[in-house]
Design a protein around this motif. Sequence first.
Motif, short mmCIF file in Angstrom:
data_model
loop_
_atom_site.label_atom_id
_atom_site.label_comp_id
_atom_site.label_asym_id
_atom_site.label_seq_id
_atom_site.Cartn_x
_atom_site.Cartn_y
_atom_site.Cartn_z
N LEU A 271 -2.29 -43.94 -29.21
CA LEU A 271 -1.39 -44.40 -28.15
C LEU A 271 -0.59 -45.61 -28.61
N MET A 272 -1.26 -46.54 -29.26
CA MET A 272 -0.59 -47.75 -29.72
C MET A 272 0.47 -47.43 -30.77
N LYS A 273 0.16 -46.52 -31.66
CA LYS A 273 1.09 -46.16 -32.74
C LYS A 273 2.32 -45.46 -32.17
N ILE A 274 2.09 -44.50 -31.25
CA ILE A 274 3.21 -43.72 -30.72
C ILE A 274 4.10 -44.57 -29.81
N GLU A 275 3.50 -45.33 -28.92
CA GLU A 275 4.28 -46.04 -27.91
C GLU A 275 4.74 -47.43 -28.35
N TYR A 276 4.00 -48.06 -29.29
CA TYR A 276 4.35 -49.44 -29.65
C TYR A 276 4.60 -49.63 -31.14
N ASP A 277 4.33 -48.58 -31.92
CA ASP A 277 4.64 -48.58 -33.35
C ASP A 277 3.91 -49.68 -34.10
N PHE A 278 2.63 -49.86 -33.80
CA PHE A 278 1.85 -50.74 -34.68
C PHE A 278 0.39 -50.31 -34.66
N SER A 279 -0.28 -50.66 -35.76
CA SER A 279 -1.71 -50.38 -35.91
C SER A 279 -2.48 -51.62 -35.45
N ILE B 29 4.31 -55.79 -22.15
CA ILE B 29 5.07 -55.58 -23.38
C ILE B 29 5.73 -54.20 -23.27
N PRO B 30 7.04 -54.11 -23.31
CA PRO B 30 7.70 -52.79 -23.15
C PRO B 30 7.32 -51.82 -24.27
N THR B 31 7.31 -50.56 -23.93
CA THR B 31 7.09 -49.53 -24.94
C THR B 31 8.34 -49.40 -25.82
N ARG B 32 8.27 -48.55 -26.83
CA ARG B 32 9.42 -48.33 -27.71
C ARG B 32 10.61 -47.81 -26.91
N ALA B 33 10.31 -47.10 -25.82
CA ALA B 33 11.38 -46.56 -24.98
C ALA B 33 11.75 -47.52 -23.85
N ASN B 34 11.25 -48.74 -23.95
CA ASN B 34 11.53 -49.81 -22.98
C ASN B 34 10.93 -49.52 -21.61
N GLY B 35 9.83 -48.80 -21.58
CA GLY B 35 9.13 -48.55 -20.32
C GLY B 35 8.01 -49.56 -20.12
N ILE B 36 7.48 -49.62 -18.90
CA ILE B 36 6.38 -50.56 -18.65
C ILE B 36 5.03 -49.87 -18.81
N GLN B 37 5.01 -48.56 -18.94
CA GLN B 37 3.75 -47.83 -19.05
C GLN B 37 3.79 -46.88 -20.24
N ALA B 38 2.72 -46.90 -21.02
CA ALA B 38 2.57 -45.97 -22.14
C ALA B 38 1.80 -44.75 -21.67
N VAL B 39 2.19 -43.58 -22.18
CA VAL B 39 1.55 -42.33 -21.77
C VAL B 39 1.24 -41.49 -23.00
N LEU B 40 0.05 -40.91 -23.02
CA LEU B 40 -0.35 -40.02 -24.12
C LEU B 40 -1.09 -38.83 -23.53
N MET B 41 -0.72 -37.64 -23.96
CA MET B 41 -1.42 -36.44 -23.55
C MET B 41 -2.38 -36.05 -24.66
#
Length: 773
Positions: free
Chosen positions: A16-24, A84-96
């Motif tokens: 989730l962190m990698k996809i939405e925020y691009d860091f390990s 902290i905004p997601t890469r898409a500038n959203g307030i919530q990260a989502v992973l299926m």
Amino acid sequence: MAGKKSCCSNEIISKLMKIEYDFSSKISRLSGENENYLIKKEDNSLFVLKLADDNTSAGMIEIEHLAVERLIDAGLEIRFPRVIPTRANGIQAVLMTKDRKEIRGRLLEFVEGEPWRESLPASKEQLENLGKIIAEMDTALSFVVHPDAKRTHHWDLARADQHRSQVPIINDPGKRQILEWVFHIYAAIAMPLFATLPQSLIHGDINDDNVLVRDKKIAGILDFGDCLINPTICDLAIALAYHTLDEDDPLNAAAIIIGAYHKIRPLSMDEVKIIFPLMCARLAVSVIISAQRKKIDPDREGWFVSEKRAWQKLEAFSTTGPAQAAIILAGRTNLEPFEDRGASVTELLKNRQRLIAPSVSPSYDQPLKFIYGKGQYLYDYNGRPFLDLYNNVCHVGHCHPKVVKAGKKQMARLNTNTRYLYDGLTDYAQRLCDTLPDGLDTCFFVNSGSEANDLALRIARTYTGQKEMIVVNNAYHGHTNTMIDISPYKFMGKGGKGKPEPWVHILPVPDGYRGRFKGQGKDAGKAYGNEVKKIIETIRGPIACFITESLLSCGGQVIPPRQYFKTVFKHVRNAGGLCITDEVQTGFGRVGSHFWAFELQDVIPDIVVMGKPIGNGHPMSAVVTRKEIARSFANGMEFFATFGGNPVSCAIGIAVLDVIKEDGLQKNAEKTGAIILEGLTDLKDKHEIIGDVRGIGLFIGIELVKDRNTLAPAERKAAETVNRLKNRGILLGTDGPFNNVIKIKPPMVITRDDAEMFIRVFDDVLLNMENAG
């Protein structure tokens, strides 16, 4: 309870962190109620990932975000967990996930500091700093508007009463008693004021884990997940409840916090008065939720960090009067709650002994001084509320605002007497007659039940030309000389000298528990009713009247069996007499199913007497009869009562009728009375001392006996029970020929919660008496 948790693996969190925020990052689970993770980037910067449970809606997440952003914009000198905004500038990260499970979360800034409870002891400056910060937060949050903020949840302090029914899950009787006390003062002091207080978005959970401290100053506030619209004062009360848990003098520590808060956001007197009940309620909710959670996961330590301390404070607070607490809490404000309490109980008793006749005696072993009333509650010198289950005079609730307003308005305009014309007299007479069967259409107005019954007797004698009359044993109809003469409750009781007049004839009580025909079932009513025929035969001539309470109150809350009044009325009328029903204690919807208690037996009296509830505490009464009977009384002697039917009384009487209808109080009497009767019937199976439970609507009696076979009355135990209930905040009294019947006849506004609380406390009191031997 808390929502269902996601319980994600570190692998899923990393993805989730990698996809939405691009860091390990390094990931570790944080302790606490919610599923939060500490996220550490390769550069050692820290964040918190807060996962949303299944109950967290998009609106709730928006509210949290808006609240934090508003506080940051307000420039408060502390930090908040900003998104902290997601890469898409959203307030919530989502992973299926692979198994089609949606994981939702927000990455928040990490706020440095140690929890308040780990930074103790708190200095005066730290307490003041907390009060200042909360006031600044409440001021800033008052500008946040979101439709989903009008919600509730199990920590909602304005709905703490939702946990009241859960008190029985606490096994310790002493602790149950404390919780009953807490919810009692909350319901009586705080809840009636909520609608009048400032409302705004509040944090909702400023506990001693969510407040972070650095260098003895507030550094940050965490966890906005419980944000909701509430009375604004609830935020401060929640903070006070938790941040004084470890204080040796919690109320004075709270006063320091309140003083600092008041300088930023000035408090009203009503807000100050409810802080203590709100503090107690928050702690009560906390220990109840802890008890519930122990059944789910007793090893989850994070759920129980405040439980022991909360119980300790609740025990200490339970010996503190609300007035005393409010005075201490307001000590650093410019407010002076309860300043008009008057003389102390001790001083007032001395004054009564000096100035008031000794036959006017106060109730209870330790008399109470009340300073105000509201609804179903009376409040004593110490600010302690008492649930009034005894005073049927304040029928629609003590000091009902509509009734008070009607009286004040009319008093400011006109008050005169019936020798002059004014609309109120005939308007009220019509309204009163509209509640009665056809034919009862002519009114007399006087000032008390005694006066009304006296007048009814005069009318009957004038109409019939006779003097002989029949009364029911143990009946009470008033305190005038004539009424004492026809009230066996008085002339056969203490200080009485027996039946004083030969024209008074006493009919046996139609008592289904102790009476002669108690075993005759559906025929009992006729059997008791036929007793009047025997009396009439001894009189050997016409009679004036038969007078009876529709339900026998002073006689022990006796409910006459069916067909009783039909049988009695038939015999009385055959003997030329009139039938008078005394509805002073039973009328105006108290029985629930009918407006008048005589209607229970499908009879129509010749004269109806009304008093007590007719004016909700204002001294007024009425006699209503048929027109031809009233005409016979107009024999040349004018009838005039100086204050009877005056404009103020009529305005108040109309207001009482309006409230009964508009507030659905007759239906409430039926429903709430049924709850009480059902609860008491269950207790009868549990406690041998309860010999009989009887009643209808909110007219109920509990007869206590030493032995169910002999029916030996438990007079002393009844008195002890009533005094114990008084000590638990419930007002009741005893009556009946043996003074062993506990009478329940409360204001009609009592609620289901009140009824259920009474049953629980009554059960506790009886258990304590049984254990004490």
